[in-house]
Structure formats: structure tokens, C-alpha cells
Design an enzyme around this catalytic site. Structure first.
Site, short mmCIF file in Angstrom:
data_model
loop_
_atom_site.label_atom_id
_atom_site.label_comp_id
_atom_site.label_asym_id
_atom_site.label_seq_id
_atom_site.Cartn_x
_atom_site.Cartn_y
_atom_site.Cartn_z
N CYS A 179 -8.50 6.91 -29.30
CA CYS A 179 -8.99 5.55 -29.42
C CYS A 179 -9.13 5.02 -28.01
O CYS A 179 -8.66 5.64 -27.06
CB CYS A 179 -7.98 4.69 -30.17
SG CYS A 179 -7.58 5.34 -31.81
N ARG B 74 -14.87 6.91 -27.33
CA ARG B 74 -13.54 7.39 -27.69
C ARG B 74 -13.25 7.22 -29.17
O ARG B 74 -12.23 7.69 -29.67
CB ARG B 74 -12.47 6.63 -26.89
CG ARG B 74 -12.58 6.81 -25.40
CD ARG B 74 -11.52 6.03 -24.69
NE ARG B 74 -10.19 6.60 -24.89
CZ ARG B 74 -9.66 7.54 -24.13
NH1 ARG B 74 -10.32 8.00 -23.10
NH2 ARG B 74 -8.46 8.01 -24.38
N TRP C 291 -10.59 5.65 -33.66
CA TRP C 291 -10.97 6.89 -34.34
C TRP C 291 -9.76 7.25 -35.19
O TRP C 291 -8.70 7.61 -34.67
CB TRP C 291 -11.27 8.00 -33.33
CG TRP C 291 -11.78 9.26 -33.95
CD1 TRP C 291 -13.06 9.52 -34.33
CD2 TRP C 291 -11.03 10.44 -34.25
NE1 TRP C 291 -13.14 10.79 -34.85
CE2 TRP C 291 -11.92 11.37 -34.81
CE3 TRP C 291 -9.68 10.80 -34.10
CZ2 TRP C 291 -11.52 12.65 -35.22
CZ3 TRP C 291 -9.29 12.07 -34.51
CH2 TRP C 291 -10.20 12.97 -35.06
N ASN D 107 -3.27 3.98 -28.48
CA ASN D 107 -4.06 5.21 -28.55
C ASN D 107 -3.08 6.37 -28.58
O ASN D 107 -2.23 6.48 -27.71
CB ASN D 107 -4.94 5.31 -27.29
CG ASN D 107 -5.49 6.71 -27.10
OD1 ASN D 107 -5.84 7.38 -28.07
ND2 ASN D 107 -5.58 7.17 -25.86
N GLY D 108 -3.18 7.22 -29.62
CA GLY D 108 -2.27 8.37 -29.68
C GLY D 108 -1.60 8.45 -31.04
O GLY D 108 -2.10 7.88 -32.02
N GLU E 31 -23.42 27.39 -28.24
CA GLU E 31 -23.56 26.00 -27.78
C GLU E 31 -24.76 25.31 -28.45
O GLU E 31 -24.69 24.16 -28.86
CB GLU E 31 -23.68 25.99 -26.25
CG GLU E 31 -23.83 24.62 -25.61
CD GLU E 31 -22.69 23.65 -25.89
OE1 GLU E 31 -21.65 24.05 -26.44
OE2 GLU E 31 -22.86 22.46 -25.59
N LYS F 223 -24.39 21.96 -30.76
CA LYS F 223 -25.13 20.72 -30.50
C LYS F 223 -25.89 20.26 -31.74
O LYS F 223 -25.91 19.09 -32.08
CB LYS F 223 -26.13 20.88 -29.34
CG LYS F 223 -25.57 20.99 -27.96
CD LYS F 223 -24.97 19.72 -27.40
CE LYS F 223 -23.49 19.65 -27.64
NZ LYS F 223 -22.61 20.17 -26.66
N GLU G 199 -23.42 18.88 -34.44
CA GLU G 199 -22.77 17.59 -34.19
C GLU G 199 -23.75 16.43 -34.07
O GLU G 199 -23.42 15.31 -34.43
CB GLU G 199 -21.83 17.65 -32.99
CG GLU G 199 -22.48 17.85 -31.66
CD GLU G 199 -21.46 17.77 -30.52
OE1 GLU G 199 -21.67 18.43 -29.51
OE2 GLU G 199 -20.46 17.04 -30.65
N HIS H 168 -24.55 42.62 -39.43
CA HIS H 168 -23.26 42.92 -40.06
C HIS H 168 -22.88 41.86 -41.09
O HIS H 168 -21.69 41.68 -41.37
CB HIS H 168 -22.18 43.05 -38.98
CG HIS H 168 -22.40 44.20 -38.05
ND1 HIS H 168 -22.34 45.51 -38.46
CD2 HIS H 168 -22.76 44.23 -36.74
CE1 HIS H 168 -22.61 46.31 -37.44
NE2 HIS H 168 -22.88 45.56 -36.39
N LYS I 39 -15.21 11.49 -28.34
CA LYS I 39 -15.41 12.33 -27.16
C LYS I 39 -14.12 12.96 -26.67
O LYS I 39 -14.08 14.10 -26.26
CB LYS I 39 -16.03 11.50 -26.04
CG LYS I 39 -16.41 12.35 -24.86
CD LYS I 39 -17.66 11.89 -24.22
CE LYS I 39 -18.16 12.90 -23.21
NZ LYS I 39 -18.93 13.97 -23.86
C1 F6R Z 1 -19.27 19.13 -28.00
C2 F6R Z 1 -18.11 18.46 -27.46
C3 F6R Z 1 -16.76 18.95 -27.83
C4 F6R Z 1 -15.90 19.06 -26.55
C5 F6R Z 1 -14.45 19.43 -26.90
C6 F6R Z 1 -13.61 19.63 -25.66
O1 F6R Z 1 -20.44 18.54 -27.58
O2 F6R Z 1 -18.24 17.51 -26.73
O3 F6R Z 1 -16.82 20.17 -28.46
O4 F6R Z 1 -16.47 20.03 -25.73
O5 F6R Z 1 -13.90 18.43 -27.70
O6 F6R Z 1 -13.55 18.47 -24.89
P1 F6R Z 1 -13.11 18.52 -23.39
O7 F6R Z 1 -14.12 19.30 -22.63
O8 F6R Z 1 -13.02 17.10 -22.97
O9 F6R Z 1 -11.77 19.22 -23.35
#
Ligand code: F6R
Length: 586
Positions: A2, A27, A74, A100-101, A463, A467, A470, A486, A581
Site C-alpha cells: 500500500c 502501490r 492493495w 503498509n505491510g 517476458e 506483459k 498483466e 512436448h 507494483k
Molecule cells: C511485471 C512486474 C512484476 C515485477 C515483480 C518483481 O511487469 O512488474 O512481475 O517484475 O513483482 O518486482 P521487483 O522487480 O520490484 O522485485
């Protein structure tokens, strides 16, 4: 997971809090809330939805006060309801808290407090904090000691800010395993999860250490450790400009950050040579290296694994941070842990680091956020230098991670980096943007999408799929191209889209064979390659670069594809559902 902010000023703080919260929405954005001290009472405005909606619907502008708190949520404990939105107040309304936490032992504390007559209004773990502090005040503790005493009973990882109704010139902030930063400005001072929230007003910040409590007043501050001893920290001047918080001419932060890669990749390549030398020396001295990360950062770790093994000839394994503990059996003094993380606050990463450190394993890291927990826990850190990333999906930080990894590998081997060629190729790849928007439209009704690649291109397939999942909520899978036959090939039928990441490196012909297998089952192949081939239904031409550098130019079109797919499907790419994030919970 959060974002929290508090401000004490000599002017009305309502707009400052709303601004700050908007800059921290990455966040979490399930719900949000505000409280200000106004004429002898703490007024609260909170609800479900985005900050702007809540402020509008609940008439935040009618609030006025020179001290206040705000929170963007969140959800972890307790559903997404107005009652569960923060701030939470104690029974008598004397103590307000944003948090937050996670408070791990909140149930036991709640039972004890209920037995003493406390009435809870939410199902969150947070609400125990104001009630507990109220108890300490009732027992005769002063404000600071009430906070310190409460903290002794809380288990978990958390940062929180407290506003006392009867003490309207100061806030208290607590940091334990979650970030909390003091911001100092001439018109007032801040406590917040992220300096981005107050960057518009000041670039002077103090990063609290773990297990510290701060009292922040309009004209000063004091910091103590959990034992109540005063501690001193230096004031940092943040180099980030508040401009980074604007979308400029772009409609979304995600698109702006995709475009920023024109500059950020080059910036990340420019590492300080002495820092790089020291970092590489530590890597060379290790008998075994584990690379850890989560999500996109793990994908960068997989590229690192390929390059460390094949180019730098280092003994390395890449492991998902959340799985690391399961594989920690071989950790000893000869082992080194390399943690990769944009935020430096990801709980899975920090937990793996803690497991490693307990076994005496040195930790190096590659991080974006300055003074993050991971940077602090590491012996050495190389920074991405690409500025804050606001879009929830990692874009520019992924390519910056790759640039740092290439710099390390070049320092450890005879790999040479032609920065001019890379910069030109990155510029050139933006020429495919319209094609990616067209493809997003053409595939906007597809329910599934597969991405394949081999060798160093395999993590880019992962990747690309991540993308698309998400941002556009499309079922997507990234596969090592050779694995398709496979099992997953059974899912390929008429028209199913497969994006083949197939540059002209040594994987080219094998991947092309896999493309032929897909075509034979009716799959619709989009070839992402520097060379055309008649097997592709659609060719996206990427620029030619030195073979090992293809990931840098492959991933950018895939980011664009995910971005435009989100728009085609009516989603907001900056705020994907269910995500945040900075994932500070395990
Ligand atoms: C995907 C994304 C997440 C982060 C993951 C790790 O676009 O943003 O998969 O890569 O949560 O986050 P960090 O890099 O902050 O440890």
C-alpha cells in the site's frame, strides 16, 4: 503493498495529500482514504476505488486541516470495502493510523483488545494498531512511548504513520521491513512510503532504517530506534526531477516509459567503472552464484544466467525468489547471491536474501530504487539509473536490468559493447510501433497467445507473455521453442497466434523448425526477427545487432503489443487489476 503519506504543514494539506497519493497509486489502487485534523476532531474520508473518484464522490475538497494522513490500498487482510479502507481510528477517535505491510499476530492482539472492550469496525490487520496505541495512552504512556510500546507487541513487516487528535502539530512514523521516508520542505514535512509522493514539494529526504520511529513536526523531526535511543541520519538530496511524474505527451505512464527506453538503456550501460570492477571481483571470487528475482526481474535473471554461463563462464543458477528457500541446501561461504529487483522491496526477494545472509552468503544486487531495503541488505549494488517507473508493468526497468547485466558480463569477458550501435537499434525499433498496434487490433479477439524463443531469447518469450497477461488479461504462455512439441503443441489449432522470437543468431534454424510445426497445425505465426521468412504469416522486422544483444530490441515490440492489446480490450494499462507494483507480501 500500500502507499502511505502524512504531512504536517502551515497550510491546508488536503491537496498535498491527494497529489502524493496519486503518485503512489502504483502501490495499490483498490481503495483509498484521507484524514485531517480539523477543529478538535479527526475527519475521515475513505472509500473503494481510485483516489480521484473517492476525492470527488466524498467531497474531499470540503475538508481542511494543516496535518493529515492518506492511504492507497492493495488488499491483503480483509476484503475491498469502505470499512477496510484506511485510515483506521481507535475507539475514542483519538488515534488515526495508515499502514503498509502485515501485522502477523493481529488476531491474538484483537482478541485481547476486544476482551478489554474495544470495538472493531473493519476486518483488517491494521485496525489493531490504533486500538493498541489507545490502550497504551490509557495506561499513562506519553505519545511517543505509546507508539514504541505498541510496536513491541506487533509481529510482521510494516510501516505506519500515526496522527493523534490531541497533538495536532506532529506525526509519528514507524518502519519495520517496509519503506518509510521523511521529506523536509520549507512549508512542512512529510512521512511517506515513497519519495515520489512528495517530490513535487521537496527533494530533501531522510531514509529511515529498519526498527526506527520518527516524530515529524512542522519545523523539525527526531528519530529513535525501537529501544528509544535517539539516532541521527544524513539528509539525502534526491536527483529525480518532479517532471518524471508527468505523462508528458503520452496517454499513459506505461507508454511514456516504453518510449523512455531510448535514453534509459544508454544511461544504465554507463555504470561507474570502479563500482563495476568491485562488483565483478566479488562475482569472480564465488564458487557458485545464485541469481534470484521475481516476475520480470526473474526474466532478467534468466538472461543473466545465459550470459554469465556462456560468456563470462561463471557457475550460476537462476531461481525464482519465492522458491529460493526450497533450494537453499547448498548455501555456504563459497556461494554468492545476486538479487535483481526494480523496487528492492519485494518480500520474496528480501526473504531469500535473509535466508542467504543467515548462512553467511554475501549478497550483491541490481536495483532501481535508491536506498531500498534490498540495497541496504546488499554488500554491493549496481543501480539501474532509469528514474522512477510509475506504470505497474515493468518496461524500462527490464531493459535497464539487461544493460547492467551486459555491462557486468563485458567486464568479465571479451564481450564488447557497441553503445552507438545499440542506441541506434533501440531508436530504430520504435519504427514498429504502428505494426504492433495493428497486430493488437488484429488479434483483439484471440483468447490465447503463445510466445516462443530459444537460448537467450527464451526469457524474452516469458517476458512477452507476462506483459500480455498483466496488461491485456489474455491467457499467454512463454515457452522455450523446443518444448512446444512436448505437450503445448496440442493447443495449437487454426488461427491460434504464436509470436516466434527468432533473430538470426545460432537458434534461428531450430526455432524456424518449430515455426514449421506450428504452421502445419494451422497456427498463425508472427515472426519477430531481423530476417523475413515465408513461414511467417506476419513479419515484424527488428534491427540487426550483435547476436547476444537481441533481447534488448526484441522486448520493446512485445511491450508495445501488450500495451496496445490492453487498449484494444478496454483496459487501463497503467493500473492492471489485482496487481500492485511493489509486492511487499509473501
Ligand atoms: C511485471 C512486474 C512484476 C515485477 C515483480 C518483481 O511487469 O512488474 O512481475 O517484475 O513483482 O518486482 P521487483 O522487480 O520490484 O522485485
Amino acid at each position: 503493498m500500500c502507499g502511505i503519506i502524512g504531512c504536517v504543514s502551515d497550510a491546508n494539506v488536503v491537496d498535498v495529500l491527494a497529489d502524493g497519493l496519486k503518485n503512489m497509486e502504483y502501490r495499490g489502487y483498490d481503495s483509498a482514504g484521507f484524514c485531517v485534523y480539523d477543529d478538535g476532531t479527526i475527519r475521515v474520508c475513505k472509500g473503494v476505488g481510485r483516489v480521484d473518484e473517492i476525492a470527488r464522490n466524498l467531497d474531499l475538497q470540503s475538508f481542511s486541516g494543516k496535518i493529515g494522513l492518506a492511504h492507497t490500498r492493495w488488499a491483503t487482510h480483509g476484503g475491498v470495502t469502505p470499512e477496510n479502507a484506511h485510515p483506521h481510528l481507535s475507539c475514542n477517535g483519538e488515534v488515526a493510523v495508515v499502514h503498509n505491510g502485515i501485522i502477523e499476530n493481529y488476531q491474538a492482539i484483537k482478541v485481547k483488545l476486544e476482551a478489554k472492550g474495544h470495538i472493531f469496525r473493519s476486518t483488517t490487520d491494521t485496525e489493531v494498531i490504533p486500538h493498541l496505541i489507545e490502550e497504551k495512552l490509557k495506561a499513562g504512556r506519553n505519545y511517543r512511548d505509546a507508539v514504541l510500546d505498541a510496536v513491541k507487541e506487533l509481529k510482521g513487516s510494516y510501516a505506519f504513520i500515526v496522527l493523534f487528535r490531541d497533538l495536532c502539530d506532529r506525526l509519528y512514523g514507524v518502519r519495520k521491513d517496509a519503506p518509510l521516508i521523511i521529506g523536509l520542505s520549507e512549508r512542512g514535512n512529510f512521512l511517506a512510503s515513497d519519495a515520489l509522493s512528495f517530490l513535487k514539494y521537496t527533494n530533501k529526504a531522510i531514509f529511515l532504517e529498519n526498527l526506527e520511529v520518527a516524530e515529524v513536526r512542522r519545523d523539525g523531526y527526531t528519530i529513535w530506534n525501537f529501544k528509544g535511543e535517539e539516532v541521527q541520519h544524513s539528509i539525502s538530496t534526491l536527483e529525480w526531477e518532479s517532471m518524471v511524474l508527468s505523462k508528458r505527451e503520452f496517454t499513459h505512464f506505461t507508454l511514456k516509459e516504453i518510449h523512455e527506453q531510448r535514453e534509459t538503456i544508454t544511461l544504465a550501460f554507463r555504470q561507474d567503472q570502479e563500482d563495476l570492477d568491485r562488483f565483478c571481483l566479488a562475482l569472480q571470487g564465488a564458487e557458485r552464484i545464485y541469481i534470484i528475482g521475481a516476475g520480470t526481474s526473474y526474466h532478467a535473471g534468466l538472461v543473466a544466467k545465459h550470459l554469465f554461463l556462456n560468456v563470462a563462464k561463471l557457475p550460476v543458477e537462476a531461481i525464482l525468489a519465492s522458491e529460493f528457500e526450497e533450494y537453499a541446501t547448498l548455501l555456504d561461504e563459497g556461494t554468492l547471491l545476486l538479487a535483481i529487483s526494480q523496487s528492492g522491496e519485494t518480500a520474496d526477494v528480501l526473504s531469500a536474501v535473509s535466508v542467504a545472509k543467515k548462512r553467511g552468503v554475501p549478497v550483491l544486487s541490481i536495483v532501481n530504487m535508491l536506498s531500498s531495503s534490498l540495497a541496504r541488505e546488499s554488500e554491493q549494488t549496481l543501480y539501474l539509473k532509469c528514474g522512477p517507473e510509475v506504470g505497474v508493468a515493468a518496461t524500462k526497468t527490464f531493459t535497464a536490468q539487461l544493460a547492467v547485466i551486459y555491462s557486468v558480463v563485458a567486464r568479465l569477458s571479451n564481450l564488447s559493447i557497441d553503445l552507438k550501435q545499440i542506441a541506434e537499434a533501440v531508436e530504430e525499433v520504435f519504427g514498429v510501433e504502428r505494426q504492433m498496434a495493428y497486430l493488437a487490433q488484429a488479434l483483439s479477439t484471440s483468447k490465447d497467445c503463445y510466445f516462443i524463443g530459444r537460448g537467450v531469447n527464451y526469457p524474452i518469450a516469458l517476458e512477452g507473455a507476462l506483459k500480455l497477461k498483466e496488461l491485456a488479461y489474455v491467457h499467454a504462455e512463454g515457452l522455450a521453442a523446443g518444448e512446444l512439441k512436448h505437450g503445448t503443441l496440442a493447443l495449437i489449432s487454426e488461427g491460434v497466434p504464436v509470436i516466434a522470437i527468432n533473430p538470426s543468431d545460432k537458434t534461428y534454424h531450430d526455432t524456424l523448425s518449430n515455426v514449421a510445426e506450428i504452421k502445419a497445425r494451422g497456427g498463425r505465426v508472427i515472426g519477430l526477427s531481423d530476417v523475413e521468412n515465408s513461414l511467417y504469416d506476419y513479419h515484424v522486422k527488428i534491427p540487426s545487432v550483435e547476436k547476444l544483444f537481441y533481447p534488448l530490441v526484441e522486448v520493446i515490440p512485445l511491450q508495445m503489443f501488450a500495451y496496445y492489446s490492453a487498449l484494444e480490450r478496454g483496459q487501463n494499462p497503467d493500473y492492471p487489476r489485482n496487481l500492485a507494483k511493489s509486492v511487499t507480501v509473501k
